[in-house]
Design a protein around this motif. Structure first.
Motif, PDB file in Angstrom:
ATOM      1  N   ALA A  39      32.139  43.747  49.681  1.00 20.48           N
ATOM      2  CA  ALA A  39      32.721  43.553  48.424  1.00 20.48           C
ATOM      3  C   ALA A  39      34.178  44.064  48.587  1.00 20.48           C
ATOM      4  CB  ALA A  39      32.108  44.022  47.290  1.00 20.48           C
ATOM      5  N   TRP A  40      34.466  45.082  49.104  1.00 17.89           N
ATOM      6  CA  TRP A  40      35.794  45.767  49.125  1.00 17.89           C
ATOM      7  C   TRP A  40      36.586  44.791  50.085  1.00 17.89           C
ATOM      8  CZ3 TRP A  40      38.851  48.394  46.453  1.00 17.89           C
ATOM      9  CH2 TRP A  40      40.162  49.050  47.003  1.00 17.89           C
ATOM     10  N   TYR A  43      37.604  41.699  48.392  1.00 18.97           N
ATOM     11  CA  TYR A  43      38.651  42.221  47.456  1.00 18.97           C
ATOM     12  C   TYR A  43      39.921  42.268  48.386  1.00 18.97           C
ATOM     13  CZ  TYR A  43      41.485  45.137  44.377  1.00 18.97           C
ATOM     14  OH  TYR A  43      42.735  45.550  43.664  1.00 18.97           O
ATOM     15  N   LYS A  44      40.037  43.216  49.238  1.00 18.56           N
ATOM     16  CA  LYS A  44      41.389  43.555  50.021  1.00 18.56           C
ATOM     17  C   LYS A  44      42.012  42.178  50.457  1.00 18.56           C
ATOM     18  CE  LYS A  44      43.390  46.657  50.626  1.00 18.56           C
ATOM     19  NZ  LYS A  44      44.450  47.472  50.074  1.00 18.56           N
ATOM     20  N   VAL A  47      43.225  40.034  47.799  1.00 16.52           N
ATOM     21  CA  VAL A  47      44.714  40.775  47.060  1.00 16.52           C
ATOM     22  C   VAL A  47      45.825  40.673  47.994  1.00 16.52           C
ATOM     23  CG1 VAL A  47      45.793  42.886  46.564  1.00 16.52           C
ATOM     24  CG2 VAL A  47      43.747  42.253  45.691  1.00 16.52           C
ATOM     25  N   ALA A  53      44.988  40.959  41.826  1.00 21.46           N
ATOM     26  CA  ALA A  53      43.841  41.682  41.685  1.00 21.46           C
ATOM     27  C   ALA A  53      42.578  41.328  40.821  1.00 21.46           C
ATOM     28  CB  ALA A  53      44.210  43.121  41.155  1.00 21.46           C
ATOM     29  N   ALA A  56      40.728  38.741  42.575  1.00 16.83           N
ATOM     30  CA  ALA A  56      40.248  39.151  43.657  1.00 16.83           C
ATOM     31  C   ALA A  56      38.839  39.928  43.470  1.00 16.83           C
ATOM     32  CB  ALA A  56      41.155  39.960  44.434  1.00 16.83           C
ATOM     33  N   THR A  57      39.268  40.622  42.268  1.00 19.04           N
ATOM     34  CA  THR A  57      37.835  41.517  41.817  1.00 19.04           C
ATOM     35  C   THR A  57      36.631  40.437  41.253  1.00 19.04           C
ATOM     36  OG1 THR A  57      39.598  43.260  41.094  1.00 19.04           O
ATOM     37  CG2 THR A  57      37.306  42.965  39.950  1.00 19.04           C
ATOM     38  N   ALA A  60      35.005  39.088  44.353  1.00 17.58           N
ATOM     39  CA  ALA A  60      34.375  40.143  45.170  1.00 17.58           C
ATOM     40  C   ALA A  60      33.001  40.481  44.061  1.00 17.58           C
ATOM     41  CB  ALA A  60      35.119  41.189  45.246  1.00 17.58           C
ATOM     42  N   LEU A  90      34.867  48.413  43.457  1.00 18.78           N
ATOM     43  CA  LEU A  90      35.685  47.432  42.728  1.00 18.78           C
ATOM     44  C   LEU A  90      36.003  48.128  41.316  1.00 18.78           C
ATOM     45  CD1 LEU A  90      33.706  44.439  43.245  1.00 18.78           C
ATOM     46  CD2 LEU A  90      35.576  45.257  44.579  1.00 18.78           C
ATOM     47  N   THR A 121      39.976  43.645  34.441  1.00 18.55           N
ATOM     48  CA  THR A 121      39.361  43.928  36.064  1.00 18.55           C
ATOM     49  C   THR A 121      37.798  44.271  35.607  1.00 18.55           C
ATOM     50  OG1 THR A 121      41.213  44.832  36.772  1.00 18.55           O
ATOM     51  CG2 THR A 121      39.244  45.256  37.695  1.00 18.55           C
ATOM     52  N   ILE A 125      34.685  42.075  36.626  1.00 23.68           N
ATOM     53  CA  ILE A 125      33.284  42.754  37.548  1.00 23.68           C
ATOM     54  C   ILE A 125      31.964  42.109  36.788  1.00 23.68           C
ATOM     55  CG2 ILE A 125      32.140  44.639  38.246  1.00 23.68           C
ATOM     56  CD1 ILE A 125      34.843  45.978  38.383  1.00 23.68           C
TER      57      ILE A 125
END
Length: 153
Positions: A39-40, A43-44, A47, A53, A56-57, A60, A90, A121, A125
């Motif tokens: 997931a990270w 996300y990265k 982004v 962000a 991307a969150t 993810a 996240l 954010t 999620i």
């Protein structure tokens, strides 16, 4: 070791140790950690690719929801075993800290903007996991009903 790999491993460890705190069975710890690490990484990548962000969150979190549902079926365990530790990387903890810090020091406009970003954010999620889990469950039900109809004939 590159920064990307280091961040993946830290996200993995954060989710892995979070799973330990939730007293998750030993054989599920690796899979819970892997959920957070991937997931990270998603996300990265998003982004860096999009610069957004919250977007991307959300993506993810959709991954976390789908991964959790699939692994829950495969390992015969509840989906939250993977989704709760999977979202740890996240969670916008530093953003919440920055919001409070800005508000404390009288920077109201910046603090409110940061607070809105933090809430968005967190909402991304929640909505991402909810959307993915419901989509998977509806799809799973449709597939099982279709298979049941074929076997009855």
């Amino acid at each position: 070791m590159g920064d990307t790999m280091r961040e993946f491993l830290l996200a993995f460890l954060g989710s892995f140790t979070g799973a330990i705190l939730f007293n998750i069975e030993r054989y599920n710890l690796f899979w819970a950690g892997l959920c957070g690490g991937i997931a990270w990484a998603i996300y990265k990548f998003l982004v860096l690719f999009s610069g957004r962000a919250i977007y991307a969150t959300f993506i993810a979190a959709v991954f976390v929801g789908l991964y959790s549902e699939v692994m829950a079926r495969r390992l015969k365990t509840p989906a939250y075993v993977f989704s709760l530790p999977g979202i740890y990387p996240l969670v916008p903890g530093i953003m919440a800290f920055d919001t409070i810090n800005l508000l404390t020091f009288g920077k109201l406009e910046e603090g409110i903007n940061k607070g809105i970003e933090t809430a968005a954010t967190a909402g991304a999620i929640a909505f991402g996991i909810l959307l993915a889990s419901n989509f998977y469950q509806v799809l799973d039900k449709l597939i099982s009903e279709t298979l049941n109809k074929k076997t009855k004939k």
